[in-house]
Write an enzyme that holds these catalytic residues in place. Structure first.
Site, PDB file in Angstrom:
ATOM      1  N   THR A  71      -9.780  -5.165  22.106  1.00  0.00           N
ATOM      2  CA  THR A  71     -10.158  -4.109  23.052  1.00  0.00           C
ATOM      3  C   THR A  71     -11.431  -3.411  22.596  1.00  0.00           C
ATOM      4  OG1 THR A  71      -8.586  -2.761  21.844  1.00  0.00           O
ATOM      5  CG2 THR A  71      -7.885  -3.571  23.996  1.00  0.00           C
ATOM      6  N   SER A  97     -11.137  -6.933   4.455  1.00  0.00           N
ATOM      7  CA  SER A  97     -11.767  -6.737   3.147  1.00  0.00           C
ATOM      8  C   SER A  97     -13.278  -6.624   3.303  1.00  0.00           C
ATOM      9  CB  SER A  97     -11.418  -7.901   2.218  1.00  0.00           C
ATOM     10  OG  SER A  97     -11.996  -9.112   2.673  1.00  0.00           O
ATOM     11  N   SER A  98     -13.826  -7.227   4.357  1.00  0.00           N
ATOM     12  CA  SER A  98     -15.288  -7.173   4.533  1.00  0.00           C
ATOM     13  C   SER A  98     -15.741  -5.757   4.881  1.00  0.00           C
ATOM     14  CB  SER A  98     -15.752  -8.182   5.587  1.00  0.00           C
ATOM     15  OG  SER A  98     -15.168  -7.929   6.842  1.00  0.00           O
ATOM     16  N   ASP A 146     -13.061  -1.972  12.588  1.00  0.00           N
ATOM     17  CA  ASP A 146     -12.792  -2.132  11.155  1.00  0.00           C
ATOM     18  C   ASP A 146     -13.564  -1.113  10.327  1.00  0.00           C
ATOM     19  OD1 ASP A 146     -11.516  -4.300  12.158  1.00  0.00           O
ATOM     20  OD2 ASP A 146     -12.773  -5.801  11.169  1.00  0.00           O
TER      21      ASP A 146
HETATM   22  P1  ADP Z   1     -11.464 -10.106   6.134  1.00  0.00           P
HETATM   23  O1  ADP Z   1     -12.444  -9.034   6.436  1.00  0.00           O
HETATM   24  O2  ADP Z   1     -10.477 -10.308   7.225  1.00  0.00           O
HETATM   25  O3  ADP Z   1     -10.778  -9.954   4.812  1.00  0.00           O
HETATM   26  P2  ADP Z   1     -13.837 -11.686   6.225  1.00  0.00           P
HETATM   27  O4  ADP Z   1     -14.075 -13.147   6.261  1.00  0.00           O
HETATM   28  O5  ADP Z   1     -14.384 -10.864   7.316  1.00  0.00           O
HETATM   29  O6  ADP Z   1     -12.269 -11.476   6.050  1.00  0.00           O
HETATM   30  O7  ADP Z   1     -14.434 -11.083   4.887  1.00  0.00           O
HETATM   31  C1  ADP Z   1     -14.144 -11.699   3.651  1.00  0.00           C
HETATM   32  C2  ADP Z   1     -15.433 -11.794   2.855  1.00  0.00           C
HETATM   33  O8  ADP Z   1     -15.822 -10.480   2.412  1.00  0.00           O
HETATM   34  C3  ADP Z   1     -15.291 -12.612   1.589  1.00  0.00           C
HETATM   35  O9  ADP Z   1     -15.465 -13.984   1.824  1.00  0.00           O
HETATM   36  C4  ADP Z   1     -16.406 -12.020   0.745  1.00  0.00           C
HETATM   37  O10 ADP Z   1     -17.665 -12.570   1.115  1.00  0.00           O
HETATM   38  C5  ADP Z   1     -16.396 -10.554   1.134  1.00  0.00           C
HETATM   39  N1  ADP Z   1     -15.526  -9.795   0.208  1.00  0.00           N
HETATM   40  C6  ADP Z   1     -14.361  -9.203   0.471  1.00  0.00           C
HETATM   41  N2  ADP Z   1     -13.831  -8.613  -0.631  1.00  0.00           N
HETATM   42  C7  ADP Z   1     -14.704  -8.859  -1.627  1.00  0.00           C
HETATM   43  C8  ADP Z   1     -14.739  -8.528  -3.020  1.00  0.00           C
HETATM   44  N3  ADP Z   1     -13.752  -7.856  -3.609  1.00  0.00           N
HETATM   45  N4  ADP Z   1     -15.802  -8.974  -3.738  1.00  0.00           N
HETATM   46  C9  ADP Z   1     -16.797  -9.666  -3.161  1.00  0.00           C
HETATM   47  N5  ADP Z   1     -16.815 -10.003  -1.875  1.00  0.00           N
HETATM   48  C10 ADP Z   1     -15.788  -9.615  -1.097  1.00  0.00           C
HETATM   49 MG    MG Z   2     -13.770  -9.020   8.095  1.00  0.00          MG
END
Ligand code: ADP
Ligand code: MG
Length: 384
Positions: free
Chosen positions: A36, A125-126, A170
């Site tokens: 959304t 995590s991104s 996010d």
């Molecule tokens: P999500 O956001 O769902 O976890 P994404 O593919 O959008 O998945 O983001 C993951 C990417 O973010 C990883 O492949 C890496 O490049 C980066 N990333 C996430 N956490 C870390 C970390 N602790 N150290 C370095 N890079 C990270």
């Molecule tokens: Mg992401």
């Protein structure tokens, strides 16, 4: 706290001194309101206890040096020579670039990153990395922390530097999260109202251990369908369309585009309803909305997967569960469940057992209450 201490420990090992600052940048999970955000609609995410931590100190030059425990990787770049590389450096350099473009004067820093947010699991995590890095620059440069501005800058970095055409959710929840509350975010105005998660409930993230693959094209395809539907009805975004109008004019759309639009229009409604039911403390009604949301993503928007469906069913059949659904972009990653706090332990064991029986896969359960968004604290020198 463990990952925060680990980040400080790693800093001491690598730089032979204590860091000045420790940044916490949380992951997030969306309770309801999926796909959304780029339709100018509503989402209801919360910042979770899992977080990415950066221990750092300022540098006197314009160099940024970082080490991440994820893959034991180092990155170093100069703020005067940013380049579009791949990997995680793209997130970091992208944030630096967009901050500079927004007129911020940036100072260099060096730091160590430790995170307990699983990557690619739909917990963003991104965004945690982007906002953590933005916060690092805000502290050392310094400039004031404006959650909306920082979220928009981080989103641009992910769009233009990483090439992921994500919406604003996010980054905004990561920047602006509140303890004990989910945020009902209006993605058009970038304003929000908190919705209290009743104290008797926990949110359980259920990682299927499957990861989405090659889905950028599917994501972009869904976005295009939504834009097509909005323009067929002469509205700026699907946010502006109500169900009666969409249903009344369904012949304007192909059957597939109609189903995509139906998901978005009804999901917006469910998201508003969910915030209201949480504030009323009506967990049963909230759970029903989550179930309807999952069915809509599975059948209309078609972004679920056999693993996500199996996990959702496993959760719904386990004790203490009010509702469950897949969460995040889709095609893999995690589900989210709303669970009675005093039954969470049994719920987790049973759900994962059922899931394994159905799929042969080992899932993970991450229970959480909502937490604060990205924050920074000074690191006090320790004795001895
Ligand atoms: P999500 O956001 O769902 O976890 P994404 O593919 O959008 O998945 O983001 C993951 C990417 O973010 C990883 O492949 C890496 O490049 C980066 N990333 C996430 N956490 C870390 C970390 N602790 N150290 C370095 N890079 C990270
Ligand atoms: Mg992401």
């Amino acid at each position: 706290m463990k990952s925060g201490e680990a980040a400080v420990g790693a800093f001491r090992d690598r730089f032979g001194a204590m860091p000045d600052l420790l940044i916490r940048s949380p992951g997030r999970v969306n309770l309801i309101g999926e796909h959304t955000d780029y339709n100018d609609g509503f989402v209801l995410p919360l910042a979770i206890e899992r977080a990415l931590w950066i221990a750092l100190r300022a540098r006197p030059d314009d160099t940024v040096r970082m080490w991440s425990a994820l893959g034991d990787q180092r990155e170093e770049f100069s703020l005067s020579a940013l380049s579009r590389g791949g990997g995680w450096a793209a997130y970091v350099q992208g944030v630096a670039y967009e901050l500079l473009r927004a007129g911020k004067n940036l100072a260099g820093w060096e730091g160590t990153i430790v995170s307990n947010i699983p990557t690619g699991a739909g917990l963003s995590s991104s965004a945690a990395l982007e906002l953590g890095v933005a916060r690092a620059f805000a502290e050392v440069s310094p400039f004031p922390w404006d959650p909306v501005e920082m979220a928009v800058i981080s989103q641009r970095a992910e769009n233009d530097w990483v090439g992921m055409n994500c919406g604003i959710m996010d980054q905004l929840i990561c920047a602006a999260g509140r303890a004990d509350r989910a945020l009902l975010i209006d993605c058009r105005t970038l304003t929000w109202t908190p919705a209290l998660l009743p104290p008797g409930a926990v949110v359980v993230v259920l990682d299927t251990s499957t990861r989405r693959e090659l889905v950028d094209s599917a994501y972009n395809d869904r976005r295009r369908s939504c834009e097509e539907a909005a323009s067929a009805f002469g509205v700026a975004a699907l946010r502006d369309l109500d169900w009666a109008t969409l249903e009344g004019g369904r012949e304007r759309l192909s059957p597939t585009v109609f189903r995509r639009a139906r998901h978005v229009v009804l999901e917006n409604r469910r998201t508003l309803d969910m915030a209201a039911t949480l504030n009323e403390g009506n967990l049963i009604a909230a759970g029903e909305l989550m179930k309807a949301s999952h069915a809509s993503m599975r059948d209309d928007f078609e972004i679920s997967s056999p693993a996500l469906d199996a996990m959702t069913e496993a959760a719904l059949g386990s004790p203490g569960c009010y509702g469950a659904r897949m969460t995040g972009g889709g095609f893999g990653g995690s589900c989210v469940a709303l669970v009675a706090a005093d039954r969470a332990g049994g719920f987790e064991t049973q759900t994962l057992e059922r899931y394994e029986r159905a799929t042969g896969l080992e899932g993970t359960a991450i229970p959480t209450r909502p937490t604060e968004g990205t924050s920074a604290e000074e690191v006090l020198p320790t004795k001895g």
